[in-house]
Design a protein around this motif. Sequence first.
Motif, PDB file in Angstrom:
ATOM      1  N   HIS A 158       0.773  -1.195  -0.045  1.00 59.81           N
ATOM      2  CA  HIS A 158      -0.020   0.128   0.118  1.00 59.81           C
ATOM      3  C   HIS A 158       1.004   1.298  -0.160  1.00 59.81           C
ATOM      4  O   HIS A 158       1.932   1.146   0.041  1.00 59.81           O
ATOM      5  CB  HIS A 158      -0.796  -0.006   1.172  1.00 59.81           C
ATOM      6  CG  HIS A 158      -0.084   0.102   2.654  1.00 59.81           C
ATOM      7  ND1 HIS A 158       0.310  -0.802   3.341  1.00 59.81           N
ATOM      8  CD2 HIS A 158       0.348   1.272   3.434  1.00 59.81           C
ATOM      9  CE1 HIS A 158       0.775  -0.611   4.357  1.00 59.81           C
ATOM     10  NE2 HIS A 158       0.809   0.784   4.359  1.00 59.81           N
ATOM     11  N   HIS A 205      -5.690  -1.878   3.613  1.00 63.22           N
ATOM     12  CA  HIS A 205      -5.910  -0.847   2.693  1.00 63.22           C
ATOM     13  C   HIS A 205      -4.800  -0.716   1.644  1.00 63.22           C
ATOM     14  O   HIS A 205      -3.655  -1.284   2.114  1.00 63.22           O
ATOM     15  CB  HIS A 205      -5.642   0.555   3.702  1.00 63.22           C
ATOM     16  CG  HIS A 205      -4.256   0.547   4.443  1.00 63.22           C
ATOM     17  ND1 HIS A 205      -4.023  -0.226   5.528  1.00 63.22           N
ATOM     18  CD2 HIS A 205      -3.458   1.564   4.108  1.00 63.22           C
ATOM     19  CE1 HIS A 205      -3.032   0.245   5.824  1.00 63.22           C
ATOM     20  NE2 HIS A 205      -2.570   1.175   5.244  1.00 63.22           N
ATOM     21  N   HIS A 222       4.291   7.526   2.931  1.00 58.72           N
ATOM     22  CA  HIS A 222       5.045   6.555   2.694  1.00 58.72           C
ATOM     23  C   HIS A 222       4.527   5.263   1.743  1.00 58.72           C
ATOM     24  O   HIS A 222       3.445   5.356   1.343  1.00 58.72           O
ATOM     25  CB  HIS A 222       5.274   5.899   4.110  1.00 58.72           C
ATOM     26  CG  HIS A 222       4.147   5.120   4.815  1.00 58.72           C
ATOM     27  ND1 HIS A 222       3.295   5.690   5.434  1.00 58.72           N
ATOM     28  CD2 HIS A 222       3.529   3.854   4.508  1.00 58.72           C
ATOM     29  CE1 HIS A 222       2.403   4.809   5.882  1.00 58.72           C
ATOM     30  NE2 HIS A 222       2.515   3.727   5.354  1.00 58.72           N
ATOM     31  N   SER A 224       4.642   1.189   1.341  1.00 61.35           N
ATOM     32  CA  SER A 224       4.753  -0.077   2.083  1.00 61.35           C
ATOM     33  C   SER A 224       4.960  -1.217   1.222  1.00 61.35           C
ATOM     34  O   SER A 224       4.223  -1.747   0.216  1.00 61.35           O
ATOM     35  CB  SER A 224       3.819  -0.106   2.932  1.00 61.35           C
ATOM     36  OG  SER A 224       3.559  -1.286   3.726  1.00 61.35           O
ATOM     37  N   TYR A 263       9.373   2.011   9.813  1.00 64.54           N
ATOM     38  CA  TYR A 263       9.678   3.106   8.820  1.00 64.54           C
ATOM     39  C   TYR A 263      11.209   3.522   8.705  1.00 64.54           C
ATOM     40  O   TYR A 263      11.702   3.656   9.630  1.00 64.54           O
ATOM     41  CB  TYR A 263       8.725   4.208   9.236  1.00 64.54           C
ATOM     42  CG  TYR A 263       7.396   4.187   9.239  1.00 64.54           C
ATOM     43  CD1 TYR A 263       6.668   3.998   7.812  1.00 64.54           C
ATOM     44  CD2 TYR A 263       6.703   3.870  10.449  1.00 64.54           C
ATOM     45  CE1 TYR A 263       5.329   3.795   8.174  1.00 64.54           C
ATOM     46  CE2 TYR A 263       5.410   3.662  10.264  1.00 64.54           C
ATOM     47  CZ  TYR A 263       4.485   3.417   9.263  1.00 64.54           C
ATOM     48  OH  TYR A 263       3.419   3.234   9.080  1.00 64.54           O
ATOM     49  N   GLU A 273       7.999   1.702   4.225  1.00 61.88           N
ATOM     50  CA  GLU A 273       7.799   0.831   5.321  1.00 61.88           C
ATOM     51  C   GLU A 273       7.903  -0.506   5.093  1.00 61.88           C
ATOM     52  O   GLU A 273       7.527  -1.009   3.959  1.00 61.88           O
ATOM     53  CB  GLU A 273       6.006   1.138   5.713  1.00 61.88           C
ATOM     54  CG  GLU A 273       5.372   0.211   6.756  1.00 61.88           C
ATOM     55  CD  GLU A 273       4.164   0.408   7.052  1.00 61.88           C
ATOM     56  OE1 GLU A 273       3.416   0.981   6.164  1.00 61.88           O
ATOM     57  OE2 GLU A 273       3.625   0.382   8.343  1.00 61.88           O
TER      58      GLU A 273
HETATM   59 FE    FE Z   1       1.494   1.946   5.978  1.00 58.09          FE
END
Ligand code: FE
Length: 334
Positions: A158, A205, A222, A224, A263, A273
């Motif tokens: 994501h 998400h 960010h 991920s 992170y 991430e």
């Molecule tokens: Fe995240």
Amino acid sequence: MPNRTEPIQDIAHLGSVELLTPKPDRSRWYFENVLGMEAVYSRAESVYLRGYGDYATATVKLTAARQAGVGAIAWRTVSTEALARRADAIKRTGLGLGWSDGDFGRGPSYRFRDPDGHPMEIYYEEQRYRAPDHLRSTLKNLPQKYTGRGVNVRRIDHLALFAKDVAANREFAQQLLGFQLREQVLFDNGRTELGSWLSPSPVHHQVAYVKDTSGGSGRLHHFSLWVDSREEVLRAADLLAENGIFIEAGPSKHNNSQGFYLYSYEPGGNRIEVYSGSYLVFAPDWEPVTWNEEERGTGVYWGGALPESFINYGTPDVPTPLPVTEKTPVFDPY
Ligand code: FE
């Protein structure tokens, strides 16, 4: 029975993310050697990479640029017809930019910007990855050999985008792309929307919009990448530290999304991430989970507090709020 409109199910999932970097060689080293992704193709100022579990040929595109940030965010549709339907709907909003022949390994794509200015595109035709001999897995259902290099991320998961107006961008994602709203952070008795987490797939998400107070636009919070276990997130922290990579926060657990996070900043400056845990959502009538000030806290379920930089830093970096008459330069990937 609640009165629900028929859901739009035209978008399948997040297909790829383009990251802009002022340090392309160092960024490539981070993704290839530290995170363990595979570089599959390069042209001009861009290199294309993949996780060993990604079915598509390329899921990350690194592009040399003056400033760090996010370039094209690509979503795959479920069919050619779905692509045409979504393109028509987006066109009517005035946010459409038009059709292109498609990026590496892809068929035609329709380009647009979300209300905050992040460049996005939708496409359907996708080249399936065929591993070269030295990367062929002995496991028939794995698209590429499990190389075990570095963090060895499996796939993209994501991204989180800053937005001046979270509600406007959340509504765009719901109404134009058909994403389901999973969780929200609402302060001031529901009047201030600080964050919304959305997805077109069972992945909890695939995009989050979080409040940008910097005066900038089109910024990345960010991006991920997924590993299969929390143990691998801990191992990633050792590998990042051993390679001199700045760790901003984690490994710890979020309350919203239940994500187990770590992170770091890749050498170009983008926040990356390494992620696991979280949960899948299957309910077609999912009721979004909302968090108020008291429930949300700092967003940490347990573990160390998130630093101030986590609230404000994004790419491109905007050190001080800009006057409203001045626009933050936005990279145009097209
Ligand atoms: Fe995240």
